[in-house]
Every structure is written in C-alpha cells, then in structure tokens.
Design a protein around this motif. Sequence first.
Motif, PDB file in Angstrom:
ATOM      1  N   GLY A 169      35.740  26.998  87.922  1.00  0.00           N
ATOM      2  CA  GLY A 169      35.032  27.003  89.076  1.00  0.00           C
ATOM      3  C   GLY A 169      33.814  28.071  89.100  1.00  0.00           C
ATOM      4  O   GLY A 169      32.690  27.854  89.826  1.00  0.00           O
ATOM      5  N   LYS A 172      31.646  26.961  85.377  1.00  0.00           N
ATOM      6  CA  LYS A 172      30.858  25.443  84.976  1.00  0.00           C
ATOM      7  C   LYS A 172      30.011  24.857  86.185  1.00  0.00           C
ATOM      8  O   LYS A 172      30.182  25.507  87.193  1.00  0.00           O
ATOM      9  CB  LYS A 172      31.997  24.507  84.693  1.00  0.00           C
ATOM     10  CG  LYS A 172      32.804  24.844  83.719  1.00  0.00           C
ATOM     11  CD  LYS A 172      32.819  24.275  82.266  1.00  0.00           C
ATOM     12  CE  LYS A 172      33.521  24.662  81.337  1.00  0.00           C
ATOM     13  NZ  LYS A 172      32.979  24.416  79.800  1.00  0.00           N
ATOM     14  N   GLU A 173      29.255  23.817  85.855  1.00  0.00           N
ATOM     15  CA  GLU A 173      28.261  23.235  86.757  1.00  0.00           C
ATOM     16  C   GLU A 173      29.132  22.377  87.593  1.00  0.00           C
ATOM     17  O   GLU A 173      28.692  22.070  88.605  1.00  0.00           O
ATOM     18  CB  GLU A 173      27.167  22.714  86.115  1.00  0.00           C
ATOM     19  CG  GLU A 173      26.269  23.783  85.386  1.00  0.00           C
ATOM     20  CD  GLU A 173      25.563  24.407  86.100  1.00  0.00           C
ATOM     21  OE1 GLU A 173      24.843  23.793  86.930  1.00  0.00           O
ATOM     22  OE2 GLU A 173      25.620  25.827  85.829  1.00  0.00           O
ATOM     23  N   GLU A 174      30.170  21.429  86.849  1.00  0.00           N
ATOM     24  CA  GLU A 174      30.893  20.380  87.595  1.00  0.00           C
ATOM     25  C   GLU A 174      32.058  20.360  86.929  1.00  0.00           C
ATOM     26  O   GLU A 174      32.377  20.829  85.876  1.00  0.00           O
ATOM     27  CB  GLU A 174      29.942  19.253  87.303  1.00  0.00           C
ATOM     28  CG  GLU A 174      30.642  18.156  87.810  1.00  0.00           C
ATOM     29  CD  GLU A 174      29.756  16.606  87.600  1.00  0.00           C
ATOM     30  OE1 GLU A 174      29.042  16.206  88.539  1.00  0.00           O
ATOM     31  OE2 GLU A 174      29.794  16.109  86.507  1.00  0.00           O
ATOM     32  N   LEU A 175      33.076  19.885  87.652  1.00  0.00           N
ATOM     33  CA  LEU A 175      34.380  19.755  86.965  1.00  0.00           C
ATOM     34  C   LEU A 175      34.780  18.487  87.259  1.00  0.00           C
ATOM     35  O   LEU A 175      34.482  17.644  88.259  1.00  0.00           O
ATOM     36  CB  LEU A 175      35.541  20.575  87.966  1.00  0.00           C
ATOM     37  CG  LEU A 175      35.461  22.046  87.612  1.00  0.00           C
ATOM     38  CD1 LEU A 175      36.195  22.928  88.423  1.00  0.00           C
ATOM     39  CD2 LEU A 175      35.268  22.568  86.278  1.00  0.00           C
ATOM     40  N   HIS A 176      35.607  17.780  86.249  1.00  0.00           N
ATOM     41  CA  HIS A 176      36.433  16.571  86.407  1.00  0.00           C
ATOM     42  C   HIS A 176      37.779  16.527  86.511  1.00  0.00           C
ATOM     43  O   HIS A 176      38.371  17.218  85.485  1.00  0.00           O
ATOM     44  CB  HIS A 176      35.988  15.773  85.187  1.00  0.00           C
ATOM     45  CG  HIS A 176      34.637  15.306  85.089  1.00  0.00           C
ATOM     46  ND1 HIS A 176      34.030  14.430  84.010  1.00  0.00           N
ATOM     47  CD2 HIS A 176      33.545  15.582  85.945  1.00  0.00           C
ATOM     48  CE1 HIS A 176      32.739  14.198  84.270  1.00  0.00           C
ATOM     49  NE2 HIS A 176      32.288  15.154  85.251  1.00  0.00           N
ATOM     50  N   TYR A 221      43.336  16.507  91.525  1.00  0.00           N
ATOM     51  CA  TYR A 221      41.944  16.427  92.020  1.00  0.00           C
ATOM     52  C   TYR A 221      42.038  17.274  93.734  1.00  0.00           C
ATOM     53  O   TYR A 221      41.246  18.175  93.712  1.00  0.00           O
ATOM     54  CB  TYR A 221      41.479  14.932  92.184  1.00  0.00           C
ATOM     55  CG  TYR A 221      40.254  14.859  93.182  1.00  0.00           C
ATOM     56  CD1 TYR A 221      39.120  15.147  92.783  1.00  0.00           C
ATOM     57  CD2 TYR A 221      40.469  14.319  94.522  1.00  0.00           C
ATOM     58  CE1 TYR A 221      37.930  15.187  93.432  1.00  0.00           C
ATOM     59  CE2 TYR A 221      39.439  14.210  95.234  1.00  0.00           C
ATOM     60  CZ  TYR A 221      38.065  14.698  94.684  1.00  0.00           C
ATOM     61  OH  TYR A 221      36.978  14.571  95.441  1.00  0.00           O
ATOM     62  N   SER A 234      31.600  26.962  95.180  1.00  0.00           N
ATOM     63  CA  SER A 234      31.186  25.518  95.603  1.00  0.00           C
ATOM     64  C   SER A 234      30.675  25.128  94.269  1.00  0.00           C
ATOM     65  O   SER A 234      29.796  25.563  93.565  1.00  0.00           O
ATOM     66  CB  SER A 234      29.910  25.940  96.574  1.00  0.00           C
ATOM     67  OG  SER A 234      29.006  24.806  96.559  1.00  0.00           O
ATOM     68  N   ILE A 235      31.356  23.970  93.951  1.00  0.00           N
ATOM     69  CA  ILE A 235      31.246  23.220  92.766  1.00  0.00           C
ATOM     70  C   ILE A 235      31.588  21.850  92.945  1.00  0.00           C
ATOM     71  O   ILE A 235      32.604  21.500  93.725  1.00  0.00           O
ATOM     72  CB  ILE A 235      32.016  23.804  91.679  1.00  0.00           C
ATOM     73  CG1 ILE A 235      31.745  23.089  90.347  1.00  0.00           C
ATOM     74  CG2 ILE A 235      33.717  23.705  92.069  1.00  0.00           C
ATOM     75  CD1 ILE A 235      32.415  23.915  89.093  1.00  0.00           C
ATOM     76  N   PRO A 236      30.725  20.886  92.471  1.00  0.00           N
ATOM     77  CA  PRO A 236      31.125  19.334  92.701  1.00  0.00           C
ATOM     78  C   PRO A 236      32.343  19.265  91.897  1.00  0.00           C
ATOM     79  O   PRO A 236      32.257  19.525  90.491  1.00  0.00           O
ATOM     80  CB  PRO A 236      29.878  18.699  92.011  1.00  0.00           C
ATOM     81  CG  PRO A 236      28.909  19.629  91.980  1.00  0.00           C
ATOM     82  CD  PRO A 236      29.545  21.111  91.701  1.00  0.00           C
ATOM     83  N   ILE A 237      33.443  18.350  92.400  1.00  0.00           N
ATOM     84  CA  ILE A 237      34.383  18.140  91.642  1.00  0.00           C
ATOM     85  C   ILE A 237      34.567  16.479  91.537  1.00  0.00           C
ATOM     86  O   ILE A 237      34.705  15.973  92.737  1.00  0.00           O
ATOM     87  CB  ILE A 237      35.909  18.454  92.232  1.00  0.00           C
ATOM     88  CG1 ILE A 237      35.672  20.130  92.148  1.00  0.00           C
ATOM     89  CG2 ILE A 237      37.034  18.179  91.350  1.00  0.00           C
ATOM     90  CD1 ILE A 237      36.893  20.878  92.602  1.00  0.00           C
ATOM     91  N   LYS A 238      34.359  15.763  90.360  1.00  0.00           N
ATOM     92  CA  LYS A 238      34.655  14.382  90.473  1.00  0.00           C
ATOM     93  C   LYS A 238      36.064  13.905  90.031  1.00  0.00           C
ATOM     94  O   LYS A 238      36.748  14.471  89.184  1.00  0.00           O
ATOM     95  CB  LYS A 238      33.512  14.032  89.141  1.00  0.00           C
ATOM     96  CG  LYS A 238      32.369  13.234  89.550  1.00  0.00           C
ATOM     97  CD  LYS A 238      31.520  12.612  88.421  1.00  0.00           C
ATOM     98  CE  LYS A 238      31.700  11.249  88.201  1.00  0.00           C
ATOM     99  NZ  LYS A 238      30.902  10.976  86.881  1.00  0.00           N
TER     100      LYS A 238
END
Length: 291
Positions: A169, A172-176, A221, A234-238
């Motif tokens: 978190g 990285k820029e984004e997590l899946h 998730y 604060s990170i986008p999680i897909k």
Amino acid sequence: MTKILITGANGQLGRSIQKLAPQYPSFDLVFTDVDELNITDYDQLEMAFNRYNPDGIINCAAYTDVDKAQEDQFNAEMLNTTAVRYISEYAHRFNTWLVHISSDYVFDGQGFRPYVETDPTKPFSFYGKTKLEGEYEMRENAEDGFIIRTSWLYSEFGHNFVKTMLKLGRSKEELHVVFDQVGTPTYATDLARAILDMLSKRLPSGHQTYHFSNEGVTSWYDFALEIMELAGISIPIKPIESKDYPFPTPRPHYSVLNKAKIKRDYNITIPHWKASLRECLKELSDLKGDG
Ligand SMILES: NC(=O)c1ccc[n+]([C@@H]2O[C@H](COP(=O)([O-])OP(=O)(O)OC[C@H]3O[C@@H](n4cnc5c(N)ncnc54)[C@H](OP(=O)(O)O)[C@@H]3O)[C@@H](O)[C@H]2O)c1
C-alpha cells in the motif's frame, strides 16, 4: 504449576503466546524453536521430554508456506504429519496432553455455510493433505489433546497478509486483490488467548477438535480495504477474480469456520475481525491517528 512446552515458538502463534505469557502466571511456559528443538528429530524430542517433563505441549511448529509445500513435499509432510506422530507418541509415553493447530485447508473450500468440526474433510492442496494427516496422527497416537483448526492467521510477527498489504500500500500505485475467496481472518493474539484461556479452565482429557477464527466474514478484497482504511493509506484497490491471479496452488473459495462448539464448551468471547485488525495495527503502530 502447569508446565507447558511450546514448539515453533518464534512463529506467529508462538510469539503471540510469548506476548501473553505474563498474563498467565499459573503456567510455566517453556518456549523452543527449531534451533533448540527440531520436532522432526525423534531423539531431540525424547531429550526435550526428559529434560522438561512437561504436563502439556502446544505445537506451534508447522510448514506453513502453502505454495512451497506443493513442491517441497518431503519436508512439508515431515513437519506437518510425521513430526506430529512423533510428538503424539511421546505425549502418550510421557502422559502429556497435546494442543495441535490445524487449518481450514483440510476442507475442500467449496462450502456455502460455516464448516463445523464434523464436516467431511477433503483437502485440495498438498499442504492441506499434510495438515489433515497430522490430525489423524494426533488422534491415533496421543491420549489427550485438542486439535484447533484456524484460518487466515496474521499478527504483528513474521510474514502475513496484513503486513504485505501495508508494505504494498505504501509502495505501489494500485493493488489488485481477489474478492471471490471468502473466509475469516484470525489475529494470532486472539488464538493464543483462546488456547491459554481454555487450558486455564480445563486441561484436555480425551480428544476434541475445535474451530477458531475471529467473528465475521470477509473477502481478501474487503480485508485489504479495511487495512488501508485503518492505516490511513490511500490507494486504489481493484477487485479481481481468482482466475485472474496466478496462485501457484489453488485457494479455497469458502473457508469460514463455525465456532459454536468452542464458544459453548469454553464460554469464550471472540472479537470481530475488524476490532482485532485494529488491535494488530495498533501494535504495529500503523493505526491512523494513533500516537
Ligand atoms: N498462517 C496461516 O495463515 C495459518 C492458517 C491456518 C492454520 N495455520 C496453522 O497455525 C499454526 C501456526 O501457524 P503460524 O502462522 O504461527 O506458523 P509460522 O509463523 O510459520 O511458525 C512456524 C514456526 O515453526 C518453526 N519451525 C519450522 N520447522 C521446525 C522444526 N522442524 N521444528 C520446530 N520448529 C520448526 C518455524 O521456524 P522457521 O521460521 O525458522 O522455519 C516457525 O518459527 C500452524 O500449525 C499452521 O499450519 C496457519
């Protein structure tokens, strides 16, 4: 005073028991890990039983890397199955009870309601197979003891999902993260406390199997979302499906454990996973706005 020998004491559960030890002064806890007591070594076990003459054992040692176990089958079986037979045989010979930890991976992960202790087992991974066979060895060879199955164990110690997510978190820029695997996280401190509370109330006599995790149900998730929320990251999680994540070994879709039996027999209160996650982050000094 009840003397208890702990194996694998530097792992997540072992260290959580060490953390709580001062709260249980009626137990004389002897902590060992592989350097001092390698549980796959029959002679070392005999020496440890002779030296410590314990009333009971808590076996926290295990081969816990699910993916590595699929390749490194000899060592996984040695630690999770054969060594459990060794400990159980000595427990029988020395009139000692045994608390052994098992896993939700003994089930096939295709369930649709929380697994009870008597549900049919059907492991789908080599790790799960070795844990199930360890249960058989324990039941067949030890006179008295508990098998406690748990799931999604994490703590402030060692490697686990919570610590991995905190690290990713922040880097990285984004997590899946997969959303189609459902279960319940278990904070190792809660499991350690449950075991010590059970032993404080009544020592094992005969065999019992229990399920223990925190309360509630979630997906990996949603677990990841809550970790980031509590840590203020604060990170986008897909959300992704398991088929889109290259797990070397298949994972269970459903691994919720029913804890009615342990709550009924030992009258223990189990915290909700979100409350325990907050506790763990506090211990890690990762709780948003804490201190
Ligand atoms: N982690 C999970 O998500 C999970 C889920 C369900 C059930 N469980 C079960 O819960 C129990 C505790 O898991 P955990 O996460 O606390 O495990 P862990 O952190 O992997 O700790 C296992 C400990 O055993 C030690 N060990 C390895 N080989 C040994 C040997 N030959 N003799 C003595 N000690 C040895 C390890 O040392 P090294 O680190 O030096 O190898 C480590 O300190 C295990 O039975 C596991 O199967 C875990």
